[in-house]
Write a protein that holds these residues in place. Structure first.
Motif, short mmCIF file in Angstrom:
data_model
loop_
_atom_site.label_atom_id
_atom_site.label_comp_id
_atom_site.label_asym_id
_atom_site.label_seq_id
_atom_site.Cartn_x
_atom_site.Cartn_y
_atom_site.Cartn_z
N SER A 39 2.71 8.97 -6.24
CA SER A 39 3.20 10.79 -5.78
C SER A 39 4.95 10.95 -6.91
O SER A 39 4.60 12.02 -7.01
N SER A 59 -7.25 6.20 0.05
CA SER A 59 -6.71 7.39 -1.17
C SER A 59 -5.38 7.82 -0.56
O SER A 59 -5.02 7.80 -0.05
N THR A 60 -5.93 9.39 -1.30
CA THR A 60 -4.24 9.79 -0.92
C THR A 60 -4.47 10.90 -0.61
O THR A 60 -5.35 11.53 -1.15
N LEU A 69 -4.88 1.78 -6.27
CA LEU A 69 -5.23 1.73 -4.80
C LEU A 69 -7.71 2.29 -4.74
O LEU A 69 -7.71 2.11 -3.71
N ILE A 117 1.37 4.50 -2.92
CA ILE A 117 0.76 5.57 -2.93
C ILE A 117 2.24 6.47 -3.38
O ILE A 117 1.92 7.79 -3.94
N ASP A 121 0.64 -1.28 -0.13
CA ASP A 121 -0.08 0.09 -0.17
C ASP A 121 0.86 1.61 0.45
O ASP A 121 0.67 2.18 -0.65
N ASP A 122 1.90 1.41 0.25
CA ASP A 122 2.91 2.84 1.23
C ASP A 122 3.61 2.95 -0.14
O ASP A 122 3.45 4.01 -0.99
N GLU A 151 -4.31 5.30 -9.66
CA GLU A 151 -5.41 5.47 -9.24
C GLU A 151 -6.30 4.28 -9.18
O GLU A 151 -7.13 3.80 -8.41
#
Length: 58
Positions: free
Chosen positions: A18, A57-58, A51, A14, A10-11, A48
């Motif tokens: 980014s 969510s971001t 995600l 994200i 997950d990290d 996206e």
């Protein structure tokens, strides 16, 4: 950049999103061309979607 989104934590997912968003801004600012911008945009959509699939969510 080839990213296997399904195998990212997950990290990591994200962070990758980014990084791709930053690359998109750089690509546009430095006029890297439509192919680069299009490729980065497709990768952002893919990240996206992953995600969303995970409910993050971001």
């Amino acid at each position: 950049m080839d990213i296997d989104t399904a195998n990212l934590g997950d990290d990591e997912l994200i962070i990758a999103l980014s990084e791709q968003r930053a690359l998109l801004g750089e690509s546009i600012a430095n006029d890297y061309g439509c192919d680069t911008v299009g490729g980065v945009t497709r990768k952002i959509r893919e990240l996206e979607s992953e995600l969303d699939r995970r409910g993050l969510s971001t």
